[in-house]
Enzyme design. Structure first.
Site, short mmCIF file in Angstrom:
data_model
loop_
_atom_site.label_atom_id
_atom_site.label_comp_id
_atom_site.label_asym_id
_atom_site.label_seq_id
_atom_site.Cartn_x
_atom_site.Cartn_y
_atom_site.Cartn_z
N SER A 130 0.83 -1.21 0.00
CA SER A 130 0.00 0.00 0.00
C SER A 130 0.86 1.25 0.00
O SER A 130 1.93 1.27 0.59
CB SER A 130 -0.92 0.04 1.22
OG SER A 130 -1.63 1.27 1.23
N LYS A 184 -4.29 -6.77 3.63
CA LYS A 184 -4.33 -5.64 2.68
C LYS A 184 -5.78 -5.32 2.30
O LYS A 184 -6.17 -4.16 2.14
CB LYS A 184 -3.49 -5.97 1.43
CG LYS A 184 -3.61 -4.93 0.29
CD LYS A 184 -2.93 -3.62 0.67
CE LYS A 184 -3.18 -2.40 -0.15
NZ LYS A 184 -3.43 -2.34 -1.51
N HIS A 187 -7.22 -3.46 5.11
CA HIS A 187 -6.63 -2.10 5.06
C HIS A 187 -7.45 -1.24 4.10
O HIS A 187 -7.82 -0.10 4.40
CB HIS A 187 -5.17 -2.18 4.60
CG HIS A 187 -4.59 -0.85 4.18
ND1 HIS A 187 -4.87 -0.26 2.96
CD2 HIS A 187 -3.78 0.02 4.83
CE1 HIS A 187 -4.24 0.90 2.89
NE2 HIS A 187 -3.57 1.09 4.01
N ASN A 188 -7.74 -1.78 2.93
CA ASN A 188 -8.47 -1.00 1.93
C ASN A 188 -9.91 -0.75 2.35
O ASN A 188 -10.48 0.30 2.06
CB ASN A 188 -8.42 -1.69 0.57
CG ASN A 188 -7.05 -1.54 -0.08
OD1 ASN A 188 -6.06 -1.33 0.61
ND2 ASN A 188 -6.99 -1.64 -1.38
N GLU A 191 -9.70 2.02 4.64
CA GLU A 191 -9.40 3.20 3.81
C GLU A 191 -10.70 3.76 3.19
O GLU A 191 -10.93 4.97 3.22
CB GLU A 191 -8.41 2.77 2.73
CG GLU A 191 -8.05 3.81 1.69
CD GLU A 191 -7.19 3.19 0.58
OE1 GLU A 191 -6.17 2.54 0.88
OE2 GLU A 191 -7.54 3.37 -0.61
P1 NAP Z 1 -1.09 -0.74 -14.25
O1 NAP Z 1 -0.33 0.53 -14.20
O2 NAP Z 1 -2.39 -0.76 -14.94
O3 NAP Z 1 -0.13 -1.85 -14.90
C1 NAP Z 1 -0.59 -3.11 -15.14
C2 NAP Z 1 0.58 -4.03 -15.45
O4 NAP Z 1 0.03 -5.35 -15.61
C3 NAP Z 1 1.32 -3.70 -16.74
O5 NAP Z 1 2.68 -3.97 -16.56
C4 NAP Z 1 0.70 -4.67 -17.73
O6 NAP Z 1 1.53 -5.02 -18.79
C5 NAP Z 1 0.50 -5.86 -16.84
N1 NAP Z 1 -0.48 -6.79 -17.38
C6 NAP Z 1 -1.80 -6.58 -17.52
N2 NAP Z 1 -2.38 -7.69 -18.06
C7 NAP Z 1 -1.40 -8.60 -18.22
C8 NAP Z 1 -1.36 -9.93 -18.69
N3 NAP Z 1 -2.47 -10.56 -19.08
N4 NAP Z 1 -0.17 -10.58 -18.70
C9 NAP Z 1 0.95 -9.96 -18.29
N5 NAP Z 1 0.98 -8.70 -17.83
C10 NAP Z 1 -0.18 -8.03 -17.79
O7 NAP Z 1 -1.34 -1.34 -12.80
P2 NAP Z 1 -0.78 -0.87 -11.36
O8 NAP Z 1 -1.55 0.31 -10.91
O9 NAP Z 1 0.71 -0.83 -11.39
O10 NAP Z 1 -1.28 -2.11 -10.46
C11 NAP Z 1 -0.61 -3.36 -10.41
C12 NAP Z 1 -1.15 -4.11 -9.21
O11 NAP Z 1 -0.88 -3.35 -8.03
C13 NAP Z 1 -2.66 -4.34 -9.24
O12 NAP Z 1 -2.95 -5.55 -8.61
C14 NAP Z 1 -3.17 -3.19 -8.39
O13 NAP Z 1 -4.44 -3.45 -7.85
C15 NAP Z 1 -2.09 -3.12 -7.32
N6 NAP Z 1 -1.98 -1.86 -6.60
C16 NAP Z 1 -2.09 -0.67 -7.25
C17 NAP Z 1 -1.95 0.51 -6.52
C18 NAP Z 1 -2.04 1.85 -7.21
O14 NAP Z 1 -2.10 2.86 -6.49
N7 NAP Z 1 -2.02 1.91 -8.53
C19 NAP Z 1 -1.70 0.46 -5.15
C20 NAP Z 1 -1.55 -0.77 -4.53
C21 NAP Z 1 -1.69 -1.93 -5.25
P3 NAP Z 1 1.44 -4.25 -20.22
O15 NAP Z 1 2.35 -3.08 -20.10
O16 NAP Z 1 1.91 -5.26 -21.19
O17 NAP Z 1 0.01 -3.86 -20.44
#
Ligand code: NAP
Length: 470
Positions: A130, A184, A187-188, A191
């Site tokens: 987080s 987690k 936590h959310n 949140e």
């Molecule tokens: P993001 O910016 O949308 O990036 C998604 C990533 O997943 C990209 O690298 C994408 O690759 C990859 N991906 C999607 N589909 C795929 C597939 N079928 N096979 C392989 N790779 C794939 O997402 P993010 O915000 O970094 O979130 C990533 C994780 O962290 C999620 O579980 C999210 O819930 C969690 N998270 C996010 C936050 C936040 O604030 N954003 C906070 C905590 C946790 P491509 O480049 O090839 O599309």
């Protein structure tokens, strides 16, 4: 270049920043991403950190860059993509290696993935991360679940990249299986409740007291010096202060009042319901986002019933501040009660004091309040926060304000789904003689479900008269 200490798959917002954080902490990290361009742009943009980063758009080549036993963080879109990446990785890894899912997984998926990897010799950790983009880059809060042996493989790197509070790492091993992702999720959920209650208080200031966004921002800034001091209060003042460059209006007046949700708040409410733990304030927050999404229906509803009158709340700012504190205590009490019950059901032995500790910095709900929660759980044994001495005092002092705000908002026709559910939770929690004796009587009447008596041990059934006319 020598081999990488750890690998990371998924160069989205979180993955890219986590990889830079790892490199910044002196560890060598290898990266892979489904879309090859992102690997190239990551490597070419690493600047001062380029000595510590390597990578490939070829998965096998990426795996060959890792030190044995290999640790691979997956930070891709939650759900199917995680399964797909695990399937691709499996033939490339060997006994002793560990896969670390760092996305927002539903903990049931984490439990399933453990089972699917069982027998392969490949370890699995489910970790909750987080802190959003900034946290990922400079120090998130990290909640670890899985086998303790496998945790030790990645412990040094994860401790190093986590946020620090008074020098202590905000990363901890919390329990086996899905424990990290469960924590987690809760936590959310907390949140969601925290954010919604802040929004409800903003609503009182805006509609009930006729205050401008800038005036509300000043109030939140002031509150951030007191018991409500937290990241969410701080960012609220910044959001309220922001001005739209195009129109010159407060940005908040331009942002549409429809909240998105990705699922973790809803999972939190579902888990509470499944465990039979009351978490109505978290449920209220999820429901508030759902009703917010129904913009057209709300517009039609206002036409049907008329708009709430403006400027009718007879509440002062001190009362609002205390009400928010009381609501927050109730919401956190619910979240921790859900974790206590889940811990019992799953045999996790979740360290509630440690969880509060690693939430003090790095994560979205970080606040000074969590330091008090941590100390309370460390010194006490009771699971519910409402019974912890420090919170008993705070609640005694603030529940009257919550009552005033909920009653005042009801009369001013302002919705407070979270604050009012927090008050109802508190009033229910401290009511020794409730009213479900009638519910039990009704259940026994129509379904012969039985009831217990105050005056005798055992289960009883009453011979109720038949209501069918003979
Ligand atoms: P993001 O910016 O949308 O990036 C998604 C990533 O997943 C990209 O690298 C994408 O690759 C990859 N991906 C999607 N589909 C795929 C597939 N079928 N096979 C392989 N790779 C794939 O997402 P993010 O915000 O970094 O979130 C990533 C994780 O962290 C999620 O579980 C999210 O819930 C969690 N998270 C996010 C936050 C936040 O604030 N954003 C906070 C905590 C946790 P491509 O480049 O090839 O599309």
């Amino acid at each position: 270049m020598s081999q990488a200490d750890i690998g990371l798959i998924g160069l989205g917002v979180m993955g890219e920043n986590l990889a830079l954080n790892i490199a910044d902490n002196g560890y060598k990290v290898a990266v892979y991403n489904r879309t090859a361009d992102k690997v190239d742009s990551f490597l070419s943009g690493a600047g001062d950190l380029s000595d510590n980063v390597m990578g490939s758009a070829d998965l096998a080549k990426f795996v060959s860059m890792l030190k044995r036993p290999r640790s691979v963080i997956i930070m891709v879109k939650a759900g199917g993509p995680v399964d797909s990446v695990i399937e691709q990785l499996k033939p490339l890894l060997e006994k002793g290696d560990v896969i670390i899912d760092a996305g927002n997984a539903n903990y049931h998926d984490t439990v399933r993935r453990f089972a699917e990897l069982d027998g392969t010799g490949i370890g699995f950790l489910g970790i909750g991360v987080s802190g959003g983009e900034e946290g990922a880059r400079h120090g998130p809060s990290i909640m670890v679940g899985g086998s303790e042996d496998e945790w030790h493989n990645a412990e040094d790197v994860l401790n190093a990249i986590a946020a620090k509070f008074d020098g202590e790492s905000c990363c901890a091993y919390l329990g086996t299986g899905g424990a990290g992702h469960f924590v987690k999720t809760i936590h959310n959920g907390i949140e969601y409740a925290d954010m919604q209650m802040i929004a409800e208080i903003y609503g009182v200031m805006r509609d009930g007291l006729g205050m401008s966004p800038a005036e509300c921002a000043d109030v939140f800034r002031e509150w951030n010096k007191g018991p409500l001091d937290s990241y969410l209060i701080e960012i609220s003042s910044h959001v309220l202060d922001a001005v739209d460059e195009e129109s010159g209006k407060p940005l908040l007046d331009i942002i549409v009042d429809q909240a998105g949700q990705k699922g973790t708040g809803r999972w939190s409410a579902i888990e509470a319901l499944n465990l039979g733990v009351s978490a109505t304030t978290i449920e209220g927050a999820v429901a508030a986002r759902s009703i917010s999404a129904m913009k057209d229906e709300r517009i039609a509803g206002e036409k049907l019933y008329g708009a709430a009158p403006k400027g009718k709340a007879k509440l002062d700012l001190k009362t609002l501040e205390k009400a928010l504190l009381a609501g927050k205590i109730a919401a956190y009490a619910q979240g921790f009660a859900v974790m206590a019950k889940a811990s019992e059901e799953n045999g996790w032995n979740l360290p509630l004091d440690q969880i509060a500790k690693i939430w003090r910095a790095g994560c979205i709900i970080r606040s000074r309040f969590l330091d008090t929660i941590s100390q309370s759980f460390a010194s006490g044994t009771a699971a519910n926060l409402l019974t912890q001495p420090a919170f008993v005092e705070m609640m005694k002092d603030s529940n009257g304000a919550l009552r005033e705000v909920v009653a005042g908002c009801a009369m001013a026709e302002l919705p407070t789904p979270c604050l009012s559910s927090a008050l109802a939770y508190f009033d229910g929690y401290r009511q020794a003689n409730g009213t479900t004796n009638l519910t039990q009587g009704q259940r026994d009447f129509f379904g012969a479900h039985g009831f217990k008596r105050y005056d005798k041990e055992g289960d009883f059934h009453h011979s109720w008269p038949s209501l069918i006319e003979k």
